[in-house]
Every structure is written in structure tokens, then in C-alpha cells.
Design a protein around this motif. Sequence first.
Motif, PDB file in Angstrom:
ATOM      1  N   LEU A  19       0.748  -1.240   0.067  1.00 26.98           N
ATOM      2  CA  LEU A  19       0.127  -0.026   0.180  1.00 26.98           C
ATOM      3  C   LEU A  19       0.809   1.190   0.098  1.00 26.98           C
ATOM      4  O   LEU A  19       0.631   2.037  -0.689  1.00 26.98           O
ATOM      5  N   GLY A  20       2.104   1.255   0.858  1.00 26.91           N
ATOM      6  CA  GLY A  20       2.782   2.349   0.989  1.00 26.91           C
ATOM      7  C   GLY A  20       3.436   2.704  -0.555  1.00 26.91           C
ATOM      8  O   GLY A  20       3.689   3.619  -0.987  1.00 26.91           O
ATOM      9  N   ASP A  21       3.942   1.318  -1.124  1.00 24.16           N
ATOM     10  CA  ASP A  21       4.403   1.592  -2.604  1.00 24.16           C
ATOM     11  C   ASP A  21       3.366   2.267  -3.582  1.00 24.16           C
ATOM     12  O   ASP A  21       3.796   2.912  -4.327  1.00 24.16           O
ATOM     13  N   ARG A  22       2.219   1.823  -3.482  1.00 22.91           N
ATOM     14  CA  ARG A  22       1.094   2.499  -4.291  1.00 22.91           C
ATOM     15  C   ARG A  22       0.815   3.837  -4.313  1.00 22.91           C
ATOM     16  O   ARG A  22       0.771   4.690  -5.289  1.00 22.91           O
ATOM     17  N   LEU A  23       0.689   4.238  -3.007  1.00 22.08           N
ATOM     18  CA  LEU A  23       0.703   5.510  -2.619  1.00 22.08           C
ATOM     19  C   LEU A  23       1.996   6.532  -3.036  1.00 22.08           C
ATOM     20  O   LEU A  23       1.846   7.694  -3.544  1.00 22.08           O
ATOM     21  N   ALA A  24       3.041   5.799  -2.859  1.00 19.65           N
ATOM     22  CA  ALA A  24       4.006   6.530  -3.149  1.00 19.65           C
ATOM     23  C   ALA A  24       4.402   6.735  -4.829  1.00 19.65           C
ATOM     24  O   ALA A  24       4.698   7.885  -5.108  1.00 19.65           O
ATOM     25  N   ALA A  25       3.979   5.803  -5.548  1.00 20.36           N
ATOM     26  CA  ALA A  25       3.893   5.842  -6.950  1.00 20.36           C
ATOM     27  C   ALA A  25       3.152   7.178  -7.469  1.00 20.36           C
ATOM     28  O   ALA A  25       3.332   7.630  -8.233  1.00 20.36           O
ATOM     29  N   ALA A  26       1.828   6.810  -6.701  1.00 18.93           N
ATOM     30  CA  ALA A  26       0.919   7.891  -7.310  1.00 18.93           C
ATOM     31  C   ALA A  26       1.363   9.436  -7.105  1.00 18.93           C
ATOM     32  O   ALA A  26       0.957  10.306  -7.650  1.00 18.93           O
ATOM     33  N   THR A  27       1.968   9.506  -5.873  1.00 16.43           N
ATOM     34  CA  THR A  27       2.112  10.915  -5.381  1.00 16.43           C
ATOM     35  C   THR A  27       3.633  11.395  -6.214  1.00 16.43           C
ATOM     36  O   THR A  27       3.585  12.518  -6.703  1.00 16.43           O
ATOM     37  N   ALA A  28       4.600  10.424  -6.636  1.00 15.01           N
ATOM     38  CA  ALA A  28       5.725  10.680  -7.171  1.00 15.01           C
ATOM     39  C   ALA A  28       5.376  11.097  -8.663  1.00 15.01           C
ATOM     40  O   ALA A  28       5.976  11.821  -9.260  1.00 15.01           O
ATOM     41  N   GLU A  29       4.475  10.358  -9.137  1.00 19.66           N
ATOM     42  CA  GLU A  29       4.002  10.682 -10.557  1.00 19.66           C
ATOM     43  C   GLU A  29       3.525  12.186 -10.427  1.00 19.66           C
ATOM     44  O   GLU A  29       3.597  12.738 -11.787  1.00 19.66           O
ATOM     45  N   ARG A  30       2.897  12.823  -9.422  1.00 21.64           N
ATOM     46  CA  ARG A  30       2.405  14.071  -9.794  1.00 21.64           C
ATOM     47  C   ARG A  30       3.495  15.244  -9.256  1.00 21.64           C
ATOM     48  O   ARG A  30       3.541  16.335  -9.395  1.00 21.64           O
ATOM     49  N   THR A  31       4.475  14.676  -8.735  1.00 22.13           N
ATOM     50  CA  THR A  31       5.614  15.602  -8.019  1.00 22.13           C
ATOM     51  C   THR A  31       6.878  15.419  -8.493  1.00 22.13           C
ATOM     52  O   THR A  31       8.043  16.318  -8.274  1.00 22.13           O
ATOM     53  N   SER A  32       7.122  14.254  -9.197  1.00 15.58           N
ATOM     54  CA  SER A  32       8.636  13.672  -9.641  1.00 15.58           C
ATOM     55  C   SER A  32       9.569  13.834  -8.386  1.00 15.58           C
ATOM     56  O   SER A  32      10.815  14.137  -8.515  1.00 15.58           O
ATOM     57  N   ALA A  33       9.046  13.480  -7.176  1.00 15.66           N
ATOM     58  CA  ALA A  33       9.913  13.430  -6.008  1.00 15.66           C
ATOM     59  C   ALA A  33      10.632  12.050  -5.905  1.00 15.66           C
ATOM     60  O   ALA A  33      10.436  11.062  -6.554  1.00 15.66           O
TER      61      ALA A  33
END
Length: 200
Positions: A19-33
Amino acid sequence: MKLVVVSAGLSVPSSTRLLGDRLAAATAERTSAEVRVVELRDLAVEIAHVFTNGFPGKELSAAFDAVRAADGLIVVTPVFSASYSGLFKSFFDALGATDQDALARKPVLIAATGGTARHSLVLEHALRPLFAYLKAVVVPTGVYAASEDWGAEGLDGRVERAAEELAALMAGLSTAAGGTGDAMEVVPFEQQLAALRPAG
């Protein structure tokens, strides 16, 4: 920008980590973090030692530094006895013991996993109060995943909505800071929430 995931999953593989990985991937997609994952399972002994000798070990210190330096934080815990796990709470207790303001004004997305949907209120009754006490800015949407949620409709939408909210807060705080890393002028939370609401 830097995004840190704190995962308290104990098993391998872990639905909490997933779940953490899915949330991180979705967030990074929007921020390039740049994403870093802190697995608390690997730090359990050092976390325990903090409470007996008062000093974090090398790996735990590195994890604390990563959390402090993060522009956004995703925290995920399995549900134990209708609350967050002891390991999860101990990590943030130990962090607070070394730096009471480590999470002050930091955008945080809260998430949890459990065997049944009956424990979904753990987000509001346990995690949200904890991070509000730690002075973090908790995004409006928390994500809970029960066993039956994996592969079912609904989870993806919650993940995407929460990631969008976290990304917006991270971008807002980064802009307020001017990208300098100096003391920042924080955009009022009500103003940030208003920007997340659909028009009309």
C-alpha cells in the motif's frame, strides 16, 4: 523534492509495504519526488535501544534524518488491537524524543491495512490524532485497505485522491519555501484545502 514512506509491515511480502508503494508511486507521478522507504521491521532493535540508552543507532539515525528532510511523508501501519502497531508508535515516539518538532508543518498521508473493513476508523481515531499532536499537516483523505479491497473497485480511487492531496500540499509548501530550504512561510491550511476542492 523528497518523499519518504514509513512502513510498519512485519511480513515479507507485506500488504502494508504494498500500500505504501502504491501511494508513493501515485504521489511521485504528480511531483517527480525522489522516494525513499523506511522499513521499521529492519529497525526494531535500534528503536528498542533508544528507550534504554537514549541514543539512536546508525541506521535509525539515518531514518530520522530522512524523515526530517522529507518534503512529504506517507505513513502506513498494519492494524493491531484496533490501533496502530507498537513498532509504528515506538518509531515516532523515538523520533519525538530526539526532535519534538521533526514533523512540524510536514505534509503527511496516513494509511493502514487490516484483515477487515471494520477497523477502517483507525485512521480517524488513532492515526490522525497522533500526527496532529506531532504538528504535522495531515491530508484530508486517509487510505485503509482491508483484505477484500485488494483488486476491488474503490481502493485505486482513494489512493489517487490521497496522492493528489499530498502532492498539492508538498508543492504548496515547497513554493512557500522558495526551494531554498530556509524557514518557510506556510500557506494557511484552509487555503490549501480550498485549492483541492473541485470548482463549483
